[in-house]
Design a protein around this motif. Structure first.
Motif, PDB file in Angstrom:
ATOM      1  N   GLY A 264       0.809  -1.213   0.000  1.00 23.52           N
ATOM      2  CA  GLY A 264       0.000   0.000   0.000  1.00 23.52           C
ATOM      3  C   GLY A 264       0.839   1.258   0.000  1.00 23.52           C
ATOM      4  O   GLY A 264       0.407   2.307  -0.486  1.00 23.52           O
ATOM      5  N   GLY A 265       2.069   1.172   0.543  1.00 24.48           N
ATOM      6  CA  GLY A 265       2.971   2.319   0.549  1.00 24.48           C
ATOM      7  C   GLY A 265       3.495   2.647  -0.835  1.00 24.48           C
ATOM      8  O   GLY A 265       3.513   3.805  -1.254  1.00 24.48           O
ATOM      9  N   ILE A 266       3.935   1.622  -1.582  1.00 27.80           N
ATOM     10  CA  ILE A 266       4.396   1.890  -2.949  1.00 27.80           C
ATOM     11  C   ILE A 266       3.218   2.318  -3.816  1.00 27.80           C
ATOM     12  O   ILE A 266       3.363   3.156  -4.710  1.00 27.80           O
ATOM     13  CB  ILE A 266       5.137   0.684  -3.555  1.00 27.80           C
ATOM     14  CG1 ILE A 266       5.795   1.084  -4.884  1.00 27.80           C
ATOM     15  CG2 ILE A 266       4.232  -0.519  -3.732  1.00 27.80           C
ATOM     16  CD1 ILE A 266       6.662   0.002  -5.496  1.00 27.80           C
ATOM     17  N   CYS A 267       2.036   1.772  -3.542  1.00 29.59           N
ATOM     18  CA  CYS A 267       0.837   2.178  -4.279  1.00 29.59           C
ATOM     19  C   CYS A 267       0.577   3.676  -4.091  1.00 29.59           C
ATOM     20  O   CYS A 267       0.244   4.386  -5.049  1.00 29.59           O
ATOM     21  CB  CYS A 267      -0.354   1.362  -3.806  1.00 29.59           C
ATOM     22  SG  CYS A 267      -1.906   1.785  -4.605  1.00 29.59           S
ATOM     23  N   TRP A 285       4.575   3.566   5.006  1.00 29.89           N
ATOM     24  CA  TRP A 285       5.150   2.767   6.086  1.00 29.89           C
ATOM     25  C   TRP A 285       5.650   1.459   5.499  1.00 29.89           C
ATOM     26  O   TRP A 285       4.936   0.776   4.760  1.00 29.89           O
ATOM     27  CB  TRP A 285       4.103   2.449   7.150  1.00 29.89           C
ATOM     28  CG  TRP A 285       3.552   3.632   7.892  1.00 29.89           C
ATOM     29  CD1 TRP A 285       4.041   4.915   7.901  1.00 29.89           C
ATOM     30  CD2 TRP A 285       2.396   3.644   8.738  1.00 29.89           C
ATOM     31  NE1 TRP A 285       3.261   5.717   8.702  1.00 29.89           N
ATOM     32  CE2 TRP A 285       2.252   4.978   9.232  1.00 29.89           C
ATOM     33  CE3 TRP A 285       1.478   2.679   9.129  1.00 29.89           C
ATOM     34  CZ2 TRP A 285       1.218   5.347  10.097  1.00 29.89           C
ATOM     35  CZ3 TRP A 285       0.458   3.041   9.983  1.00 29.89           C
ATOM     36  CH2 TRP A 285       0.332   4.357  10.466  1.00 29.89           C
ATOM     37  N   VAL A 286       6.893   1.110   5.804  1.00 30.50           N
ATOM     38  CA  VAL A 286       7.568  -0.111   5.310  1.00 30.50           C
ATOM     39  C   VAL A 286       7.197  -0.386   3.847  1.00 30.50           C
ATOM     40  O   VAL A 286       6.819  -1.490   3.462  1.00 30.50           O
ATOM     41  CB  VAL A 286       7.275  -1.340   6.207  1.00 30.50           C
ATOM     42  CG1 VAL A 286       7.875  -1.138   7.583  1.00 30.50           C
ATOM     43  CG2 VAL A 286       5.798  -1.670   6.340  1.00 30.50           C
ATOM     44  N   GLY A 287       7.318   0.649   3.030  1.00 30.91           N
ATOM     45  CA  GLY A 287       6.908   0.573   1.628  1.00 30.91           C
ATOM     46  C   GLY A 287       7.653  -0.493   0.845  1.00 30.91           C
ATOM     47  O   GLY A 287       8.866  -0.668   0.988  1.00 30.91           O
ATOM     48  N   SER A 288       6.914  -1.190  -0.028  1.00 31.21           N
ATOM     49  CA  SER A 288       7.483  -2.292  -0.817  1.00 31.21           C
ATOM     50  C   SER A 288       8.076  -1.782  -2.125  1.00 31.21           C
ATOM     51  O   SER A 288       7.588  -2.098  -3.218  1.00 31.21           O
ATOM     52  CB  SER A 288       6.400  -3.344  -1.094  1.00 31.21           C
ATOM     53  OG  SER A 288       5.893  -3.868   0.102  1.00 31.21           O
TER      54      SER A 288
END
Length: 381
Positions: A264-267, A285-288
């Motif tokens: 959801g972070g990279i999104c 947060w803790v983005g992929s």
């Protein structure tokens, strides 16, 4: 005897044991402390239980017939010995830690590992997450399930937060949260408090879950990890128009933000990267930022963002990144290193960005501990 009874009544009157109280009681244990510990941990201490955490204070307990030495073995080397309660097989300990402590731990009995290895992250709680009875409260509305055309064949749950004192003549901004089924449980309180203190402007929130197909299969990774404009089109063409049927919105890009955790972070970053004219603020947060959505080439994933940032003109977006040194490391990439690379690229191109790191794992605990402060930073003048 009277002192023991009064101590017990005081603990029960204030909700029973806490790690802080256990630390004190273990100095001078009373006969009933064993029963209190068993009750607190659910009475299954023959099986290794997770720790009890209250802020920066942690308690452990385990029952080991025949054991003589029990400790909590930490991945950082700071082992915690457990004290044996006289006349029992019960061992217990409590310890206070510094903020941002993060480590993996496991019980050791007479030098032998017992039970699963577990993660522990400790932070000061976010003061903005505490319900204040004196401030006005917004409304959280469960919206009808949404059947998407952009992501054909999917439907999803979503919620709309209407800020307190909503005024259609002075409409609020908008913040969108991916994995909204989780965020909707605690975010409204943070927004209520920040808006009441005039620390962020009036802002509506959309909490939206990933799509699910009729067979129950989740569309989350495709929607969130793919580097394209498809998700932001879904928001702007489907969800935002539906929101506008309920409330007016301030259309200025500097009043719109987007957030998410992990994929959801990279999104969230992809939505702002594709449409900075709409979403000018990103909280990840803790983005992929890793190669999850490799595509046909196998290398089309989010690990490309640092290079894309460096090779393109800066976009008018403000970015807050959070990650921990114990985050995931797997065939898709190393999450912590990926976030460091993102921060380095944003710095190189002169973006308004902030990176907060710690020793945490792939969780929302660090992000939630500074949720209010991160929102204030995003909306600072």
């Amino acid at each position: 005897m009277i002192a023991t009874v009064l101590s017990t009544l005081l603990m029960l009157g204030q909700g029973g044991l806490t790690p802080q109280r256990l630390a004190e009681d273990l100095k001078h244990p009373t006969p009933d402390l064993t029963d209190q510990i068993r009750k607190w941990f659910g009475g299954k201490l023959g099986e290794p239980q997770d720790a009890k955490v209250n802020g920066l204070d942690v308690a452990w307990a385990i029952e080991v017939p025949g054991g003589s030495s029990v400790l909590v073995h930490s991945s950082t080397g700071g082992d915690v010995p457990l004290a044996k309660l006289e006349g029992t097989h019960l061992f217990a300990a409590a310890r206070h830690f510094a903020p941002k402590t993060g480590f993996r731990w496991q019980f050791q009995v007479d030098g032998r590992n017992v039970g699963p290895e577990r993660n522990l992250e400790l932070y000061e709680p976010d003061p903005y997450s505490v319900v204040d009875p004196t401030v006005a409260k917004g409304r959280l509305v469960k919206m009808p399930k949404w059947k998407s055309q952009v992501f054909a064949g999917t439907e999803r749950d979503w919620w709309l937060y209407i800020p307190p004192n909503y005024n259609p003549q002075d409409p609020p901004g908008l913040m969108v949260f991916q994995d909204g089924q989780s965020y909707q449980n605690y975010t409204p309180t943070v927004f209520d408090n920040l808006i009441a203190k005039n620390e962020i402007p009036s802002t509506a929130c959309v909490f939206i879950a990933p799509g699910v197909f009729a067979d129950g299969k989740s569309d989350r990774s495709f929607e969130y990890d793919t580097l394209s404009d498809q998700y932001v089109r879904f928001l702007l063409d489907e969800i935002v128009p539906e929101v506008k049927k309920s409330i007016n919105l301030n259309e200025s890009a500097d009043r719109w933000a987007i957030s998410g955790i992990s994929s959801g972070g990279i999104c969230a970053f992809t939505a702002a990267w594709q449409r900075p004219d709409k979403f000018s603020k990103v909280l990840s947060w803790v983005g992929s930022f890793t190669n999850i959505a490799g595509g046909a080439s196998g290398i089309a994933g989010g690990h490309n963002y640092p290079a894309l940032i460096r090779r393109n003109d800066p976009k008018p977006i403000r970015v807050f990144l959070q990650d921990g040194s114990n985050d995931l490391d797997n065939p898709f990439g190393n999450w912590y290193l990926s976030n460091l690379q993102m921060a380095a690229a944003l710095k190189f191109k002169g973006y308004d960005y902030r990176l907060e790191t710690g020793n945490g794992f792939h969780s929302d605990r660090h992000g939630r501990s500074m949720f209010g402060e991160s929102l204030k930073w995003l909306w600072r003048k």
